[in-house]
Write a protein that holds these residues in place. Structure first.
Motif, PDB file in Angstrom:
ATOM      1  N   ASN A 209       0.830  -1.215   0.000  1.00  0.00           N
ATOM      2  CA  ASN A 209       0.000   0.000   0.000  1.00  0.00           C
ATOM      3  C   ASN A 209       0.862   1.260   0.000  1.00  0.00           C
ATOM      4  OD1 ASN A 209      -2.236  -1.601   0.051  1.00  0.00           O
ATOM      5  ND2 ASN A 209      -2.791  -1.184   2.183  1.00  0.00           N
ATOM      6  N   LEU A 210       1.849   1.293   0.897  1.00  0.00           N
ATOM      7  CA  LEU A 210       2.648   2.522   1.020  1.00  0.00           C
ATOM      8  C   LEU A 210       3.547   2.731  -0.201  1.00  0.00           C
ATOM      9  CD1 LEU A 210       3.523   2.437   4.845  1.00  0.00           C
ATOM     10  CD2 LEU A 210       1.627   3.579   3.666  1.00  0.00           C
ATOM     11  N   ALA A 211       4.127   1.647  -0.710  1.00  0.00           N
ATOM     12  CA  ALA A 211       5.040   1.800  -1.863  1.00  0.00           C
ATOM     13  C   ALA A 211       4.279   2.289  -3.099  1.00  0.00           C
ATOM     14  CB  ALA A 211       5.746   0.476  -2.158  1.00  0.00           C
ATOM     15  N   VAL A 212       3.109   1.730  -3.347  1.00  0.00           N
ATOM     16  CA  VAL A 212       2.371   2.130  -4.560  1.00  0.00           C
ATOM     17  C   VAL A 212       1.841   3.558  -4.397  1.00  0.00           C
ATOM     18  CG1 VAL A 212       0.534   1.568  -6.191  1.00  0.00           C
ATOM     19  CG2 VAL A 212       1.778  -0.263  -5.051  1.00  0.00           C
ATOM     20  N   ALA A 213       1.328   3.850  -3.192  1.00  0.00           N
ATOM     21  CA  ALA A 213       0.819   5.216  -2.984  1.00  0.00           C
ATOM     22  C   ALA A 213       1.943   6.234  -3.162  1.00  0.00           C
ATOM     23  CB  ALA A 213       0.194   5.333  -1.596  1.00  0.00           C
ATOM     24  N   ALA A 214       3.153   5.869  -2.722  1.00  0.00           N
ATOM     25  CA  ALA A 214       4.284   6.799  -2.866  1.00  0.00           C
ATOM     26  C   ALA A 214       4.709   6.926  -4.332  1.00  0.00           C
ATOM     27  CB  ALA A 214       5.459   6.328  -2.002  1.00  0.00           C
ATOM     28  N   ALA A 215       4.330   5.950  -5.150  1.00  0.00           N
ATOM     29  CA  ALA A 215       4.680   6.020  -6.582  1.00  0.00           C
ATOM     30  C   ALA A 215       3.532   6.591  -7.410  1.00  0.00           C
ATOM     31  CB  ALA A 215       5.041   4.619  -7.084  1.00  0.00           C
ATOM     32  N   ALA A 216       2.480   7.071  -6.743  1.00  0.00           N
ATOM     33  CA  ALA A 216       1.262   7.498  -7.450  1.00  0.00           C
ATOM     34  C   ALA A 216       1.555   8.510  -8.564  1.00  0.00           C
ATOM     35  CB  ALA A 216       0.262   8.080  -6.450  1.00  0.00           C
ATOM     36  N   LYS A 217       2.393   9.529  -8.246  1.00  0.00           N
ATOM     37  CA  LYS A 217       2.649  10.577  -9.240  1.00  0.00           C
ATOM     38  C   LYS A 217       3.372  10.010 -10.457  1.00  0.00           C
ATOM     39  CE  LYS A 217       2.385  14.958  -7.002  1.00  0.00           C
ATOM     40  NZ  LYS A 217       2.879  15.626  -5.832  1.00  0.00           N
ATOM     41  N   ARG A 218       4.382   9.170 -10.183  1.00  0.00           N
ATOM     42  CA  ARG A 218       5.155   8.606 -11.306  1.00  0.00           C
ATOM     43  C   ARG A 218       4.249   7.734 -12.188  1.00  0.00           C
ATOM     44  NH1 ARG A 218      10.909   7.255  -8.237  1.00  0.00           N
ATOM     45  NH2 ARG A 218      10.348   8.408  -6.367  1.00  0.00           N
ATOM     46  N   PHE A 237      -4.279   5.084   3.599  1.00  0.00           N
ATOM     47  CA  PHE A 237      -3.017   5.749   3.245  1.00  0.00           C
ATOM     48  C   PHE A 237      -3.346   6.927   2.342  1.00  0.00           C
ATOM     49  CE2 PHE A 237      -4.038   2.028   0.770  1.00  0.00           C
ATOM     50  CZ  PHE A 237      -4.125   2.527  -0.510  1.00  0.00           C
ATOM     51  N   ASP A 238      -2.399   7.861   2.233  1.00  0.00           N
ATOM     52  CA  ASP A 238      -2.673   9.081   1.453  1.00  0.00           C
ATOM     53  C   ASP A 238      -2.239   8.930   0.003  1.00  0.00           C
ATOM     54  OD1 ASP A 238      -3.749  10.489   3.546  1.00  0.00           O
ATOM     55  OD2 ASP A 238      -1.766  11.046   4.310  1.00  0.00           O
ATOM     56  N   VAL A 239      -3.097   9.418  -0.873  1.00  0.00           N
ATOM     57  CA  VAL A 239      -2.749   9.447  -2.298  1.00  0.00           C
ATOM     58  C   VAL A 239      -2.975  10.888  -2.756  1.00  0.00           C
ATOM     59  CG1 VAL A 239      -3.380   8.584  -4.585  1.00  0.00           C
ATOM     60  CG2 VAL A 239      -3.516   7.058  -2.622  1.00  0.00           C
TER      61      VAL A 239
END
Ligand SMILES: CC(=O)N[C@H]1[C@@H](OP(=O)(O)OP(=O)(O)OC[C@H]2O[C@@H](n3ccc(=O)[nH]c3=O)[C@H](O)[C@@H]2O)O[C@H](CO)[C@@H](O)[C@@H]1O
Length: 368
Positions: A209-218, A237-239
């Motif tokens: 969850n955290l890794a994908v959300a952190a890659a949301a912009k890319r 988690f935040d998106v």
């Protein structure tokens, strides 16, 4: 002909969905059958089984040790209480067979069935087999497994019958291409851009969850849409909200077929039922096995990866950078995704419910 079947299993979705799929198969073949399920007080069965319309009997909980300990079965403590409760139910419904899918609650069910000479069938999907099923194996030789690599991989499964995994009919009957437009519409996704479907199994996976959300912009700037299932027991988690393409978060998906229909690529753990589903449906996947479970999830995913149906990444390596370097190019490569999906489907099967029923009927016939 079956009149009364008791199904035991509980804990997380991985034990309950196959039980439900099997219950549906039994009902299809024997519409008059009485199906009773045994569950534990706190597991997901308390939501999933009543929602599917089956009779759930909750029996008192007890803690299983981490390894097989048969002395436990002789101690007159909570195990006794649990197996007594299970036994009373078996008598009340005049059970002809107990089919267990693992999880703590299966042990008292196996013990109660053995005491009453009721045939027992065990369905196991993991290597090594779970503790509950390993204890059950002391009481029966009727062992069915979900995957072709299991009998060679564990001594206790050497003589098991490979039947596949019972999957919900919404999945076994799924035509992904036909359902795709409705699925995309329902989630508010665009038909012209690839969809990455993210799910960490029935309880969700924090790292994923955290890794994908952190890659949301890319992901969004590469034109990749995300359908992200947070998981039943995971924190939100935040998106970012200002993304140029949809990133849809859902807490839990009861209609998993919609997720699979929308997916061009899946990012998931390697839970056995998830692997059975992605392969049965030909969904190319990036598997991130849960690192703390005896490597069982890596073992589940490895044969699929070796067959060309997916790729594997260690939990610790799943970072936003890894997602950018590996998932973005893959999600945009239609040709490679098609090849992977085809390879996955060669490994998967959709008839696990029917094959397990055949095995159970044989076990009952032999006991009569
Ligand atoms: C951390 C851990 O120990 N996990 C175990 C657990 O995983 P877990 O309970 O996560 O089970 P699986 O990944 O095997 O299956 C998940 C099931 O939940 C369904 N689903 C999931 C999310 C959702 O939103 N909606 C939904 O319906 C999937 O379609 C699938 O049917 O049981 C599996 C089967 O014994 C094991 O192989 C896993 O190692």
């Amino acid at each position: 002909m079956l009149r009364s079947v008791v199904l035991a299993g509980g804990g997380t979705g991985g034990h309950i969905y196959p039980l439900l799929a099997f219950a549906d198969a039994v009902t299809r073949h024997f519409p008059q059958v009485r199906i009773t399920t045994l569950g534990s007080p706190k597991g997901m069965e308390n939501e999933l089984i009543p929602a599917a319309g089956y009779d759930l009997r909750v029996i008192p909980a007890f803690q299983l040790p981490r390894s097989v300990n048969m002395n436990l079965l002789r101690t007159p403590d909570r195990m006794y209480k649990s197996s007594h409760a299970a036994g009373k139910i078996l008598e009340e419904v005049q059970a002809e067979v107990v089919v267990g899918f693992g999880g703590y609650v299966s042990v008292p069910a196996y013990l109660a069935a053995w005491r009453r000479d009721v045939p027992i069938v065990i369905h196991e999907v993991n290597v090594p087999p779970g503790v509950a099923n390993r204890m059950g194996m002391k009481f029966t030789k009727n062992i069915a497994v979900g995957f072709p690599n299991q009998p060679q991989a564990a001594e206790s499964l050497r003589d098991a019958r490979v039947v596949g995994v019972p999957l919900r009919t919404a999945l076994t009957h799924l035509d992904r291409a036909a359902l795709r437009p409705q699925a995309l519409y329902q989630f508010g996704l665009r038909p012209d851009l690839p969809v990455l479907f993210v799910s960490g199994g029935s309880s969700g996976a924090r790292t994923i969850n955290l890794a994908v959300a952190a890659a949301a912009k890319r992901l969004a700037h590469a034109g990749i849409q995300v359908l992200h299932v947070q998981g039943g027991r995971n924190e939100p988690f935040d998106v970012p909200t200002d993304l140029p393409v949809p990133y849809v978060v859902v807490p839990y998906l009861s209609d998993m077929q919609l997720g699979y229909a929308a997916a061009d690529l899946m990012l998931c753990r390697g839970g056995a039922i998830t692997v059975a589903e992605t392969t049965a449906l030909g969904v190319p996947a990036v598997y991130v096995p849960y690192p703390h479970s005896n490597q069982e999830q890596k073992r589940n995913a490895l044969p699929v990866v070796q067959a060309g149906g997916g790729i594997l990444v260690d939990n610790a390596e799943l970072t936003p950078e890894w997602i950018e370097q590996h998932i973005i190019p893959l999600a945009r490569d239609r040709h490679r995704l098609a090849m992977m999906g085809h390879a996955a489907s060669q490994y998967g099967r959709r008839d696990g419910d029917e094959a397990l029923l055949e095995f159970v009927l044989e076990a009952v016939a032999q006991s009569r």
